[in-house]
Design an enzyme around this catalytic site. Structure first.
Site, PDB file in Angstrom:
ATOM      1  N   ALA A  22     -11.073   6.618 -21.641  1.00 24.24           N
ATOM      2  CA  ALA A  22     -11.875   7.552 -20.841  1.00 24.24           C
ATOM      3  C   ALA A  22     -11.425   8.998 -21.047  1.00 24.24           C
ATOM      4  CB  ALA A  22     -11.767   7.175 -19.360  1.00 24.24           C
ATOM      5  N   CYS A  57      -7.019   1.811  20.649  1.00 24.25           N
ATOM      6  CA  CYS A  57      -7.188   0.465  21.224  1.00 24.25           C
ATOM      7  C   CYS A  57      -5.956  -0.429  21.075  1.00 24.25           C
ATOM      8  CB  CYS A  57      -8.407  -0.222  20.599  1.00 24.25           C
ATOM      9  SG  CYS A  57      -8.098  -0.803  18.933  1.00 24.25           S
ATOM     10  N   SER A 107     -14.380  -3.517 -15.445  1.00 24.40           N
ATOM     11  CA  SER A 107     -14.629  -4.830 -16.041  1.00 24.40           C
ATOM     12  C   SER A 107     -16.001  -5.357 -15.626  1.00 24.40           C
ATOM     13  CB  SER A 107     -13.535  -5.826 -15.612  1.00 24.40           C
ATOM     14  OG  SER A 107     -13.508  -5.914 -14.202  1.00 24.40           O
ATOM     15  N   CYS A 155     -12.560  -0.201  16.082  1.00 22.67           N
ATOM     16  CA  CYS A 155     -12.915   0.525  17.313  1.00 22.67           C
ATOM     17  C   CYS A 155     -13.480   1.897  16.975  1.00 22.67           C
ATOM     18  CB  CYS A 155     -11.695   0.660  18.227  1.00 22.67           C
ATOM     19  SG  CYS A 155     -10.540   1.948  17.707  1.00 22.67           S
ATOM     20  N   GLY A 186     -14.734   2.534 -17.540  1.00 26.07           N
ATOM     21  CA  GLY A 186     -13.495   1.851 -17.177  1.00 26.07           C
ATOM     22  C   GLY A 186     -13.615   0.816 -16.088  1.00 26.07           C
ATOM     23  N   HIS A 233     -15.496   1.269  -2.622  1.00 29.54           N
ATOM     24  CA  HIS A 233     -14.475   0.358  -2.096  1.00 29.54           C
ATOM     25  C   HIS A 233     -13.522   1.063  -1.125  1.00 29.54           C
ATOM     26  CE1 HIS A 233     -15.213  -2.547  -5.688  1.00 29.54           C
ATOM     27  NE2 HIS A 233     -16.132  -2.640  -4.755  1.00 29.54           N
ATOM     28  N   TYR A 270       0.829  -1.218   0.000  1.00 25.10           N
ATOM     29  CA  TYR A 270       0.000   0.000   0.000  1.00 25.10           C
ATOM     30  C   TYR A 270       0.859   1.262   0.000  1.00 25.10           C
ATOM     31  CZ  TYR A 270      -4.557  -2.027  -0.074  1.00 25.10           C
ATOM     32  OH  TYR A 270      -5.686  -2.666  -0.510  1.00 25.10           O
ATOM     33  N   CYS A 295      -8.771   1.628  12.181  1.00 24.48           N
ATOM     34  CA  CYS A 295      -8.400   0.542  13.087  1.00 24.48           C
ATOM     35  C   CYS A 295      -8.888  -0.788  12.525  1.00 24.48           C
ATOM     36  CB  CYS A 295      -9.027   0.798  14.453  1.00 24.48           C
ATOM     37  SG  CYS A 295      -8.643  -0.535  15.596  1.00 24.48           S
TER      38      CYS A 295
HETATM   39  P1  OAD Z   1     -10.664  -3.727 -13.630  1.00 26.80           P
HETATM   40  O1  OAD Z   1      -9.179  -3.688 -13.660  1.00 26.80           O
HETATM   41  O2  OAD Z   1     -11.309  -5.019 -13.322  1.00 26.80           O
HETATM   42  O3  OAD Z   1     -11.247  -3.203 -15.019  1.00 26.80           O
HETATM   43  C1  OAD Z   1     -10.743  -2.045 -15.610  1.00 26.80           C
HETATM   44  C2  OAD Z   1     -11.411  -1.873 -16.954  1.00 26.80           C
HETATM   45  O4  OAD Z   1     -10.969  -0.627 -17.484  1.00 26.80           O
HETATM   46  C3  OAD Z   1     -11.052  -2.956 -17.981  1.00 26.80           C
HETATM   47  O5  OAD Z   1     -12.244  -3.423 -18.608  1.00 26.80           O
HETATM   48  C4  OAD Z   1     -10.161  -2.204 -18.985  1.00 26.80           C
HETATM   49  O6  OAD Z   1     -10.356  -2.673 -20.302  1.00 26.80           O
HETATM   50  C5  OAD Z   1     -10.682  -0.782 -18.854  1.00 26.80           C
HETATM   51  N1  OAD Z   1      -9.708   0.267 -19.208  1.00 26.80           N
HETATM   52  C6  OAD Z   1      -8.359   0.240 -19.119  1.00 26.80           C
HETATM   53  N2  OAD Z   1      -7.829   1.413 -19.490  1.00 26.80           N
HETATM   54  C7  OAD Z   1      -8.880   2.213 -19.825  1.00 26.80           C
HETATM   55  C8  OAD Z   1      -8.997   3.562 -20.290  1.00 26.80           C
HETATM   56  N3  OAD Z   1      -7.915   4.324 -20.478  1.00 26.80           N
HETATM   57  N4  OAD Z   1     -10.226   4.064 -20.543  1.00 26.80           N
HETATM   58  C9  OAD Z   1     -11.341   3.281 -20.358  1.00 26.80           C
HETATM   59  N5  OAD Z   1     -11.284   2.009 -19.936  1.00 26.80           N
HETATM   60  C10 OAD Z   1     -10.084   1.475 -19.650  1.00 26.80           C
HETATM   61  O7  OAD Z   1     -11.095  -2.582 -12.599  1.00 26.80           O
HETATM   62  P2  OAD Z   1     -12.472  -2.436 -11.806  1.00 26.80           P
HETATM   63  O8  OAD Z   1     -13.611  -2.903 -12.624  1.00 26.80           O
HETATM   64  O9  OAD Z   1     -12.493  -1.059 -11.273  1.00 26.80           O
HETATM   65  O10 OAD Z   1     -11.565  -3.819  -5.684  1.00 26.80           O
HETATM   66  O11 OAD Z   1     -12.235  -3.445 -10.625  1.00 26.80           O
HETATM   67  C11 OAD Z   1     -13.212  -3.564  -9.631  1.00 26.80           C
HETATM   68  C12 OAD Z   1     -12.549  -3.858  -8.314  1.00 26.80           C
HETATM   69  O12 OAD Z   1     -11.686  -4.993  -8.445  1.00 26.80           O
HETATM   70  C13 OAD Z   1     -11.612  -2.765  -7.801  1.00 26.80           C
HETATM   71  O13 OAD Z   1     -12.295  -1.696  -7.174  1.00 26.80           O
HETATM   72  C14 OAD Z   1     -10.765  -3.510  -6.832  1.00 26.80           C
HETATM   73  C15 OAD Z   1     -10.486  -4.772  -7.634  1.00 26.80           C
HETATM   74  O14 OAD Z   1     -10.230  -5.890  -6.886  1.00 26.80           O
HETATM   75  C16 OAD Z   1     -11.095  -3.545  -4.473  1.00 26.80           C
HETATM   76  O15 OAD Z   1     -10.042  -2.994  -4.286  1.00 26.80           O
HETATM   77  C17 OAD Z   1     -12.030  -3.965  -3.391  1.00 26.80           C
END
Ligand code: OAD
Length: 247
Positions: free
Chosen positions: A235, A154, A193, A134, A191, A122, A74, A130
């Site tokens: 995007a 805590c 999946s 807490c 953007g 998210h 992180y 924490c």
């Molecule tokens: P993903 O990485 O699953 O999907 C990203 C999407 O963005 C893909 O379909 C790419 O094709 C598309 N993409 C990439 N570059 C782009 C651009 N320049 N313009 C438009 N689209 C583009 O990401 P999320 O769907 O956000 O969870 O993932 C969902 C969650 O999975 C995240 O919030 C995270 C992860 O595990 C947590 O952290 C809890």
């Protein structure tokens, strides 16, 4: 031919957005990709979860097993976000464009582009909380993140205030997001999946209410196929064209 289709889709989508009073933008990692923040799943196998194990780095169990490893990871992500600059996609989603922002992203690039009251489904990497819940939480300096430390209230470990695999979303955030998607005039999905639930259900919530739905993604997705309009493009290129122009 592909360029012609894009122009037609963009023109139709612009008209829907131009006449809409309430626009909801539901974004994912693709929105921040062009600011240099890696996505999680990408066609080229370069997504974060292609390179790292989410069970080790993004679960409460992983944190209990090796908190220092998780915080190191992180730390790197926080410093990368601190150094990143919002792109034209973030700017297009700023308040001037009448948009309610719901994002899965834990970064703060929408806020740094001027957006206010962003719902982070998210959580946010800009805070620690924490691990024993807490109630203690605090802002972190993304450019100089601290390592493993104890909660001043805590004594348990502090952890990033993000939602990990197996954890539930903040119920109020979820309720607000669902309500916004039910009641808006247009949902723009950017953007993502659409593979992580419950967040991905928001598209179904809008479709069930026959809310016009526009998907902007650099590749075709399941959500795009069920949407009213699917625009395949980056995007940072599509959003300024889609959201400019006003009513
Ligand atoms: P993903 O990485 O699953 O999907 C990203 C999407 O963005 C893909 O379909 C790419 O094709 C598309 N993409 C990439 N570059 C782009 C651009 N320049 N313009 C438009 N689209 C583009 O990401 P999320 O769907 O956000 O969870 O993932 C969902 C969650 O999975 C995240 O919030 C995270 C992860 O595990 C947590 O952290 C809890």
């Amino acid at each position: 031919m592909a360029a012609l289709c894009l122009i037609r889709e963009l023109t139709e989508a612009r008209e829907i957005v131009r006449t809409a009073r309430a626009i909801v933008a539901f974004s994912g990692a693709g929105l921040s990709a062009e600011s240099g923040i890696s996505t999680f799943r990408d066609a080229g196998g370069q997504g974060i979860w292609d390179r790292y194990d989410p069970q080790k780095l993004a679960s409460a169990q992983g944190f209990r097993s090796d908190p220092a490893l998780v915080l190191d990871w992180y730390r790197e992500r926080r410093m990368r976000i601190a150094a990143a600059v919002p792109n034209a996609g973030h700017v297009a989603l700023s308040p001037a464009s009448r948009v309610v922002n719901i994002t899965q992203n834990v970064d703060n690039l929408l806020e740094r582009a001027g957006a206010q009251e962003v719902t982070h489904l998210h959580g946010s990497i800009t805070r620690d909380r924490c691990s024993s819940r807490c109630g203690f939480s605090e802002e972190v300096d993304l450019a100089n993140p601290l390592g493993l430390r104890a909660c001043p209230r805590c004594g348990q470990h502090l952890r990033p205030d993000v939602v990990w695999f197996g954890e539930t979303l903040d119920p109020m955030d979820w309720e607000d997001a669902e309500k916004s998607c039910r009641e808006c005039d247009v949902l723009v999905v950017i953007g993502t999946s659409g593979t992580v639930f419950p967040a991905a259900e928001l598209v179904g919530v809008a479709l069930a209410r026959r809310v016009p739905t526009i998907v902007v993604n650099s590749e075709r997705t399941g959500a795009g196929r069920s949407a009213d309009i699917e625009i395949v493009g980056k995007a940072s290129v599509v959003l300024p064209q889609l959201l400019s122009g006003g009513r």
